[in-house]
Enzyme design. Structure first.
Site, short mmCIF file in Angstrom:
data_model
loop_
_atom_site.label_atom_id
_atom_site.label_comp_id
_atom_site.label_asym_id
_atom_site.label_seq_id
_atom_site.Cartn_x
_atom_site.Cartn_y
_atom_site.Cartn_z
N GLU A 1 1.03 -1.04 0.13
CA GLU A 1 0.04 0.00 0.04
C GLU A 1 0.86 1.20 -0.02
O GLU A 1 1.63 1.31 0.69
CB GLU A 1 -0.95 -0.06 1.26
CG GLU A 1 -1.77 1.30 1.39
CD GLU A 1 -2.58 1.48 2.77
OE1 GLU A 1 -2.25 2.66 2.94
OE2 GLU A 1 -2.57 0.51 3.48
N CYS B 1 -3.25 7.40 5.11
CA CYS B 1 -3.35 7.16 3.83
C CYS B 1 -4.60 7.38 3.09
O CYS B 1 -4.52 7.56 1.76
CB CYS B 1 -3.06 5.25 3.85
SG CYS B 1 -4.06 4.73 5.11
#
Length: 521
Positions: A265, A302
């Protein structure tokens, strides 16, 4: 709990083999006791051998026993909630109350995965019975189940010191799948990592599982991470962090004699599109809410909404004014590490060099590692002319993109790389435009939100925390939610087996009562 600073190689506390380090309190700039051990390639090798030795037994434990183990981890995390949150607050500068919530989320994930394991749907059991009389030739009995991929190396993240760290979702989903875990702790929060590791190792011992089910290593530089990716006994890797770091690991894993999957990620700006009727009706409200979400965790999340795209027209000035007001009122706050703070300052400078104009900023920082909030603005033409404007700036800043019409909005949408999420704010009159924009966003993200912001998210069966490159290295999987377990599974077929030799879940009598597909039904 007294912290030892040791590495955890199976059941053993291992002292430093490659020097030591101390944690840094980013708020006071003071080093925090104790010394934490740094390990090397030999420590990775010992952990990998133990993980491999433990794998066959652990991956074949009963579902009930595995679920109980996961619940034991959750109980142990609950027992150290306040202590863990207090230590993580010292090492990150994040509020202690917020971190207690993060401990609760981590414990909840382990309990959720325990329920996933008990239900057994993740095994995807399928049976195609023998057809001995079929012409022109008989068909043998075929049965399939998913099994764990093997020992997994997990890289702890910097920005969520618990829920994306040692006791985070990667660890929970890998253990639920039946994989053994070698965790590389992040050096930004070594004390919090040790407390979590102790909670997991205690559960391993309480449930009388092989010691190699879990190990935690730590090192300086890249050597220990490279050793984990290179080790022939490691069969998958997870990573949360920068695109540069994630792709270095990914490329390295593909160059092995036996390439392995790396589930990364990496980067996302989580664009928000405000459609014209929504802008006219509630531009100020949307602008204020956008900045509020952007500032969560000092912009170090994020799913931070970082780019807002709106057509110049009714409501635009109200939107802009609300964003300027909220940013201007924001106080500078301590960022997680000196390195993240330096990258933030550099990122802002890069945006301005690419043509963005700073239109608002929060109170000036009063300490070395405090992040000052910033709002930048650029028109659609300039945004489309320089890809640097679409890069993630990890910290409390946002970019307002003013486009002249629907065509330019679509051009901006099509210019974006892969994202973790995207959002649309719309009213009933915006539906035709939203229907046209939706396919463009579907191709570029793993999660689309309407009339809300992408951060935060629930951890559920329908959660998707992934997306096309460079948001992740494999858009077929999510790193958050119950289906994240699928990263650590592979199918195995059993053909022509006697019933007694089959895995219990595939035997003729479904004694476990698990869901199974028979002839596709």
């Amino acid at each position: 709990m007294k912290l030892t600073g040791n590495l955890f190689i199976g059941a053993n506390d291992v002292a430093a083999t490659e020097g030591t380090m101390k944690a840094l309190n980013p708020t006071t700039h003071q080093l925090i006791e104790p010394d934490f051990a740094l390990g090397g390639v030999a420590d990775v090798d010992r952990a990998a051998i133990l993980a491999d030795e433990a794998f066959d037994l652990y991956s074949h434990t009963s579902l009930a026993r595995r679920a109980t183990f996961l619940e034991s981890i959750a109980d142990n995390l609950d027992a150290v909630r306040q202590e863990l949150a207090a230590r993580a607050a010292l090492e990150t500068g994040l509020p202690e109350a917020q971190l207690e919530g993060e401990v609760t989320r981590a414990a909840t994930q382990f309990r959720q995965f325990a329920e996933v394991v008990r239900r057994g749907r993740f095994l995807q059991l399928a049976i195609d019975p023998a057809q001995p009389d079929r012409l022109p030739r008989p068909r043998m009995d075929h049965r399939l189940q998913k099994m764990a991929i093997g020992p997994v190396a997990i890289f702890g993240a910097s920005n969520f010191p618990i829920s994306y760290s040692v006791a985070g979702g990667d660890t929970a989903s890998a253990l639920a799948a039946g994989s053994t875990v070698i965790l590389k702790a992040h050096n930004a929060h070594p004390g919090a990592s040790e407390i979590q590791a102790r909670a997991i190792r205690k559960a391993v011992q309480e449930n009388e599982l092989p010691e190699g089910v879990f190990s935690m290593v730590r090192g300086s530089g890249n050597a220990i991470g490279e050793a984990l990716v290179d080790h022939p006994l490691v069969k998958a890797v997870t990573f949360t962090g920068s695109e540069q770091g994630g792709m270095a690991l990914y490329r390295r894993a593909q160059q092995r004699p036996d390439p392995i999957p790396v589930f990364t990620e990496m980067t996302s700006v989580n664009p928000t599109f405000i459609l014209p009727d929504a802008l006219a009706a509630r531009g100020a409200q949307i602008g204020d809410g956008f900045v509020e979400r952007m500032l969560v965790n000092v912009g170090q999340a994020c799913l931070k909404p970082a780019i807002l795209i709106a057509i110049e027209g009714d409501g635009f000035e109200a939107l802009r004014a609300a964003m300027v007001k909220r940013v201007s009122e924001a106080s500078a706050r301590t960022m997680l590490t000196p390195g993240i703070h330096a990258s933030y300052i550099s990122g802002l400078a890069g945006m301005e060099n690419a043509g963005a104009h700073r239109v608002a900023e929060g109170s000036a920082s009063g300490a070395d590692f405090e992040g000052q909030s910033a709002l930048l603005e650029v028109d659609g033409r300039h945004f489309l002319s320089d890809t640097a404007l679409a890069q993630e700036v990890f910290g409390p800043s946002a970019l307002l993109v003013k486009v002249k019409d629907e065509d330019e909005m679509f051009a901006v949408a099509r210019s974006l790389r892969g994202q973790l999420s995207a959002a649309m704010h719309l009213e009933e009159g915006d539906m035709p435009l939203a229907q046209r924009l939706l396919p463009v966003l579907e191709r570029r993200t793993g999660r689309i939100v309407v009339n809300a912001f992408a951060h935060p998210q629930e951890v559920t069966f329908a959660t998707v925390h992934g997306g096309p490159f460079p948001a992740t290295s494999d858009s077929r999987f999510t790193s958050v939610g119950m289906t994240s377990i699928e990263r650590f599974l592979r199918p195995v077929a059993y053909q022509g087996f006697p019933d007694a030799l089959l895995p219990e879940a595939l035997r003729e009598i479904n004694a476990l009562g698990l869901p199974r597909s028979v002839e596709g039904r």
